[in-house]
Write a protein that holds these residues in place. Sequence first.
Motif, PDB file in Angstrom:
ATOM      1  N   GLY A   1     -19.745   2.114 -16.216  1.00 47.69           N
ATOM      2  CA  GLY A   1     -20.955   2.904 -15.990  1.00 47.69           C
ATOM      3  C   GLY A   1     -20.617   4.374 -15.769  1.00 47.69           C
ATOM      4  N   ARG A   2     -21.563   5.245 -16.054  1.00 53.13           N
ATOM      5  CA  ARG A   2     -21.313   6.682 -15.853  1.00 53.13           C
ATOM      6  C   ARG A   2     -21.370   7.014 -14.368  1.00 53.13           C
ATOM      7  NH1 ARG A   2     -25.434   9.437 -13.887  1.00 53.13           N
ATOM      8  NH2 ARG A   2     -27.591   8.936 -14.459  1.00 53.13           N
TER       9      ARG A   2
ATOM     10  N   GLY B   1     -19.331   5.352 -10.957  1.00 54.06           N
ATOM     11  CA  GLY B   1     -19.802   4.333 -11.881  1.00 54.06           C
ATOM     12  C   GLY B   1     -19.056   3.022 -11.674  1.00 54.06           C
TER      13      GLY B   1
ATOM     14  N   THR C   1     -22.162  -3.921 -19.114  1.00 52.84           N
ATOM     15  CA  THR C   1     -21.843  -2.540 -18.739  1.00 52.84           C
ATOM     16  C   THR C   1     -21.903  -2.378 -17.227  1.00 52.84           C
ATOM     17  OG1 THR C   1     -22.787  -1.730 -20.807  1.00 52.84           O
ATOM     18  CG2 THR C   1     -22.520  -0.126 -19.046  1.00 52.84           C
ATOM     19  N   GLY C   2     -20.979  -1.611 -16.677  1.00 50.41           N
ATOM     20  CA  GLY C   2     -20.980  -1.357 -15.248  1.00 50.41           C
ATOM     21  C   GLY C   2     -22.192  -0.535 -14.823  1.00 50.41           C
ATOM     22  N   ALA C   3     -22.541  -0.636 -13.557  1.00 51.98           N
ATOM     23  CA  ALA C   3     -23.700   0.089 -13.028  1.00 51.98           C
ATOM     24  C   ALA C   3     -23.416   1.588 -13.008  1.00 51.98           C
ATOM     25  CB  ALA C   3     -24.034  -0.395 -11.623  1.00 51.98           C
ATOM     26  N   ASP C   4     -24.452   2.401 -13.288  1.00 55.39           N
ATOM     27  CA  ASP C   4     -24.322   3.851 -13.176  1.00 55.39           C
ATOM     28  C   ASP C   4     -24.224   4.255 -11.710  1.00 55.39           C
ATOM     29  OD1 ASP C   4     -24.488   4.104 -15.900  1.00 55.39           O
ATOM     30  OD2 ASP C   4     -26.615   4.633 -15.925  1.00 55.39           O
TER      31      ASP C   4
ATOM     32  N   GLY D   1     -18.449   6.745 -18.526  1.00 60.56           N
ATOM     33  CA  GLY D   1     -17.738   5.478 -18.361  1.00 60.56           C
ATOM     34  C   GLY D   1     -16.815   5.191 -19.540  1.00 60.56           C
TER      35      GLY D   1
END
Length: 333
Positions: A43-44, A73, A82-85, A126
């Motif tokens: 994630g960003r 992120g 996808t990882g959490a922002d 990310g």
Amino acid sequence: MTEGNFVDYVKIYVSSGKGGRGSTHLHREKFIEKGGPDGGDGGRGGHVYIIGNKGLWTLFHLKFARHIKAGHGGDGGSDRSTGADGEDKYIEVPLGTVVRDKDTNEILFEITEDGEKRIVVQGGKGGLGNWHFRSSTNQTPRYAQPGLPSVEADIVLELKVLADVGLVGFPNAGKSTLLSVLTSAKPKIADYPFTTLKPNLGIVAYRDYQSFVIADIPGIIEGAAEGKGLGHYFLRHIERNSTLLFLVPVDTPDIKAEYDILVNELTKYNPEMLDKERIVVISKCDMLDDELKSELKTQLDQDFGDIPYMLISSVAQQGLTELKDKLWQMLNA
């Protein structure tokens, strides 16, 4: 608003979040052989935003906010998840706030509209998971990208009051008294220099439910542009005014000389000040009879030429309606 609560200059350390790492996961499931890479992206990192709020008049709420950090992120997971922002951070500021880089003194941007939102430091992107790197020749990539690092900065928030008319004058010229009779503002008034220590704002009610804003700053003395007195610190508050009202008391030994000193200090601070509309207002004229007023007008006609001037008395409420009419005409020319 008390003088202690008016804060127009703060320094803040801001840091965005770093991007999450991409995943190197390989798919494992019963009855599915060689599932292959399915690592998700990171994630960003969180951004740090500056956002305008018309309900704020000062930077007091940021006086003790020395560090503001956004969230990091999250890392990518399996099944291409996808990882959490990272959590974004929002810094609310009053309209008229200038954002500078503390190290270079460069102006990054200005906030002038309600709800205007600008990124001051951007979160790291990310990293890509190993699913992106699969190919016919590399069917099980066991690597992924790391996230981009966070961005740090030391910034300066500098408030420049947004007002239509700025009051300019020496200490004890009667600026605060004029502001108190033209508006509902309650500035501190006393018979000693530098009674005003912070800018004061007031809203002038005009005909047909119209209005305009007038600002009073601490008195300016000769040498203010070089740092003498208090006025130099607040000269930036009249950079945004469209009209400057020069207030000179009638008992001044030389009205034109005092006006020239004020104009000179503004010019040395910022030559663009000369481009603004100007009006000279002679205060405390209740001390003069008709004959003296006539003589004074003859002298002022010679001294100021095309620059408009008016004679008023804040205490005796003389000439105030005419002054409001003139200011409204200048603001809407």
